[in-house]
Design an enzyme around this catalytic site. Structure first.
Site, PDB file in Angstrom:
ATOM      1  N   GLY A  19     -24.373  45.772   6.914  1.00 34.39           N
ATOM      2  CA  GLY A  19     -24.747  46.618   5.792  1.00 34.39           C
ATOM      3  C   GLY A  19     -23.911  46.296   4.579  1.00 34.39           C
ATOM      4  O   GLY A  19     -22.878  45.638   4.668  1.00 34.39           O
ATOM      5  N   GLY A  21     -22.598  48.224   0.973  1.00 36.16           N
ATOM      6  CA  GLY A  21     -22.554  49.399   0.119  1.00 36.16           C
ATOM      7  C   GLY A  21     -22.213  48.983  -1.298  1.00 36.16           C
ATOM      8  O   GLY A  21     -22.247  47.801  -1.641  1.00 36.16           O
ATOM      9  N   GLU A  22     -21.897  49.963  -2.098  1.00 37.10           N
ATOM     10  CA  GLU A  22     -21.588  49.712  -3.494  1.00 37.10           C
ATOM     11  C   GLU A  22     -20.273  48.944  -3.632  1.00 37.10           C
ATOM     12  O   GLU A  22     -20.137  48.042  -4.441  1.00 37.10           O
ATOM     13  CB  GLU A  22     -21.450  51.073  -4.178  1.00 37.10           C
ATOM     14  CG  GLU A  22     -21.803  51.066  -5.625  1.00 37.10           C
ATOM     15  CD  GLU A  22     -21.593  52.452  -6.229  1.00 37.10           C
ATOM     16  OE1 GLU A  22     -21.411  52.521  -7.434  1.00 37.10           O
ATOM     17  OE2 GLU A  22     -21.598  53.448  -5.457  1.00 37.10           O
ATOM     18  N   VAL A  26     -20.127  45.715   5.108  1.00 35.29           N
ATOM     19  CA  VAL A  26     -19.831  46.265   6.428  1.00 35.29           C
ATOM     20  C   VAL A  26     -20.207  45.249   7.514  1.00 35.29           C
ATOM     21  O   VAL A  26     -21.302  44.684   7.488  1.00 35.29           O
ATOM     22  CB  VAL A  26     -20.584  47.599   6.663  1.00 35.29           C
ATOM     23  CG1 VAL A  26     -20.176  48.219   7.990  1.00 35.29           C
ATOM     24  CG2 VAL A  26     -20.316  48.570   5.525  1.00 35.29           C
ATOM     25  N   LYS A  39     -15.276  47.700   7.507  1.00 28.84           N
ATOM     26  CA  LYS A  39     -15.639  47.754   6.100  1.00 28.84           C
ATOM     27  C   LYS A  39     -14.641  46.911   5.316  1.00 28.84           C
ATOM     28  O   LYS A  39     -13.430  47.102   5.425  1.00 28.84           O
ATOM     29  CB  LYS A  39     -15.551  49.206   5.631  1.00 28.84           C
ATOM     30  CG  LYS A  39     -16.787  49.706   4.915  1.00 28.84           C
ATOM     31  CD  LYS A  39     -16.715  51.200   4.749  1.00 28.84           C
ATOM     32  CE  LYS A  39     -17.312  51.606   3.418  1.00 28.84           C
ATOM     33  NZ  LYS A  39     -17.444  53.052   3.266  1.00 28.84           N
ATOM     34  N   ASP A 131     -20.840  63.873  -1.723  1.00 34.73           N
ATOM     35  CA  ASP A 131     -21.869  62.834  -1.670  1.00 34.73           C
ATOM     36  C   ASP A 131     -22.738  63.012  -0.420  1.00 34.73           C
ATOM     37  O   ASP A 131     -23.045  62.040   0.277  1.00 34.73           O
ATOM     38  CB  ASP A 131     -21.176  61.460  -1.680  1.00 34.73           C
ATOM     39  CG  ASP A 131     -22.062  60.363  -2.235  1.00 34.73           C
ATOM     40  OD1 ASP A 131     -23.195  60.671  -2.674  1.00 34.73           O
ATOM     41  OD2 ASP A 131     -21.631  59.200  -2.224  1.00 34.73           O
TER      42      ASP A 131
HETATM   43  P1  ADP Z   1     -20.440  52.280   0.628  1.00 38.85           P
HETATM   44  O1  ADP Z   1     -19.473  53.392   0.871  1.00 38.85           O
HETATM   45  O2  ADP Z   1     -19.807  51.105  -0.038  1.00 38.85           O
HETATM   46  O3  ADP Z   1     -21.698  52.760  -0.079  1.00 38.85           O
HETATM   47  P2  ADP Z   1     -21.486  52.607   3.291  1.00 38.85           P
HETATM   48  O4  ADP Z   1     -20.374  53.251   4.006  1.00 38.85           O
HETATM   49  O5  ADP Z   1     -22.568  53.485   2.778  1.00 38.85           O
HETATM   50  O6  ADP Z   1     -20.900  51.739   2.087  1.00 38.85           O
HETATM   51  O7  ADP Z   1     -22.114  51.500   4.245  1.00 38.85           O
HETATM   52  C1  ADP Z   1     -23.231  50.730   3.883  1.00 38.85           C
HETATM   53  C2  ADP Z   1     -24.149  50.501   5.089  1.00 38.85           C
HETATM   54  O8  ADP Z   1     -23.449  49.851   6.158  1.00 38.85           O
HETATM   55  C3  ADP Z   1     -24.711  51.782   5.710  1.00 38.85           C
HETATM   56  O9  ADP Z   1     -25.882  52.209   5.084  1.00 38.85           O
HETATM   57  C4  ADP Z   1     -24.955  51.373   7.165  1.00 38.85           C
HETATM   58  O10 ADP Z   1     -26.195  50.720   7.289  1.00 38.85           O
HETATM   59  C5  ADP Z   1     -23.852  50.378   7.416  1.00 38.85           C
HETATM   60  N1  ADP Z   1     -22.704  51.043   8.064  1.00 38.85           N
HETATM   61  C6  ADP Z   1     -21.660  51.630   7.456  1.00 38.85           C
HETATM   62  N2  ADP Z   1     -20.785  52.144   8.340  1.00 38.85           N
HETATM   63  C7  ADP Z   1     -21.285  51.883   9.564  1.00 38.85           C
HETATM   64  C8  ADP Z   1     -20.854  52.180  10.918  1.00 38.85           C
HETATM   65  N3  ADP Z   1     -19.722  52.855  11.161  1.00 38.85           N
HETATM   66  N4  ADP Z   1     -21.625  51.753  11.938  1.00 38.85           N
HETATM   67  C9  ADP Z   1     -22.776  51.094  11.693  1.00 38.85           C
HETATM   68  N5  ADP Z   1     -23.242  50.788  10.459  1.00 38.85           N
HETATM   69  C10 ADP Z   1     -22.515  51.180   9.397  1.00 38.85           C
END
Ligand code: ADP
Length: 266
Positions: A19, A21-22, A26, A39, A131
């Site tokens: 994944g 994120g911003e 991940v 992360k 959030d």
């Molecule tokens: P950010 O905080 O930078 O926006 P996120 O925490 O939302 O990043 O993570 C982005 C994506 O990564 C999530 O939408 C999910 O698909 C994946 N992801 C994040 N954390 C996990 C986790 N603990 N287990 C599985 N997938 C995860």
């Protein structure tokens, strides 16, 4: 950061990306034979924010909050935030990809209760999440929903905003206008999250552009509960979107009501 949260990076194996994120990428990985999510910060200038997220996460422990396992730092200063692995990805992804025929009504109520459990724990610990959204809830292998993404979370006393995301449709009017983020603005967002759950992952206010939402809210406009949504859940949405934050319910009271709904369904 607590010393027990420090992980030796050599004990981590980084696997494929799962994944983005911003601020972070991940990855799937392994730590002491357990599958984990790792992360990695995209730009090092947000390191302070990242470490604060880790700091907040390490102080919280609840079955409905994504658990931080620790933080590792490589010799080149790249920081890894290691959390429990959530096999089924985000709740938003789950709702939109599986569809109505596969997801049971009891699953929907389960997601509503699980997230309310996690947020009720945050409320008890005086942490405002800021959030709350289906995209920030993750689903474990056994379908347990857990609240994640504490990047914006703050202890209830602090109130200034550092990171404004395109979250207009999830954010309470007083938080948008005066940066008043409280448990009651989290409750507003939780009402939007309930709407996302019972609409199987639709975007809130489907016919209103984000920059027109606030003006509509001020004119008294609110979303209707989605078709097929239980009346009691619709009532919780309505109360979570009351103009006066003080009139909105607490997470602990909503938790009791949701559990009563579940009792009646069983
Ligand atoms: P950010 O905080 O930078 O926006 P996120 O925490 O939302 O990043 O993570 C982005 C994506 O990564 C999530 O939408 C999910 O698909 C994946 N992801 C994040 N954390 C996990 C986790 N603990 N287990 C599985 N997938 C995860």
């Amino acid at each position: 950061l607590l010393p027990e949260s420090i992980i030796d990076y050599r004990e981590l194996t980084v696997g494929k990306t799962i994944g983005s994120g911003e601020f972070a990428e991940v990855y799937e990985g392994t730590y002491r034979k357990t599958r984990v999510a790792i992360k990695v910060l995209k730009e090092s200038n947000s390191a302070a924010l990242f470490l604060r997220e880790a700091d907040i996460m390490s102080s919280l422990k609840h079955p409905n909050l994504v658990q931080l396992l620790g933080v590792a730092q490589k010799p080149d200063n790249v920081i890894y935030l290691v959390t429990e692995f959530m096999a089924k990805g985000s709740l938003l992804h789950y709702l939109t990809t599986r569809g109505r025929s596969v997801i049971l009504k009891t699953d929907l109520l389960g997601f509503a209760i699980d997230t309310c459990e996690g947020l009720s724990y945050l409320e008890q610990n005086h942490i405002v999440h800021r959030d709350v959204a289906a995209s920030n809830v993750l689903i474990a292998d056994d379908n347990t929903a857990k609240v994640s993404d504490f990047g914006l979370a703050k202890s209830a006393e602090q109130n200034e905003c550092e990171r404004i995301k395109c979250r207009t449709k999830w954010t309470a009017p007083e938080a948008l206008e005066s940066k008043k983020y409280t448990h009651k603005s989290d409750m507003w967002s939780y009402g939007i999250l309930l709407w996302e759950i019972y609409s199987y992952g639709r975007c809130p206010y489907p016919r209103i552009p984000a920059n027109e939402v606030l003006i509509n809210l001020k004119q008294g406009h609110r979303m209707e509960p989605p078709d097929g949504c239980p009346v009691e859940i619709g009532e919780i949405m309505r109360q979570s979107w009351l103009n006066d934050p003080d009139k909105r319910p607490t997470f602990s009271s909503i938790l009791d009501r949701l559990k009563q709904i579940r009792e009646r369904l069983l």
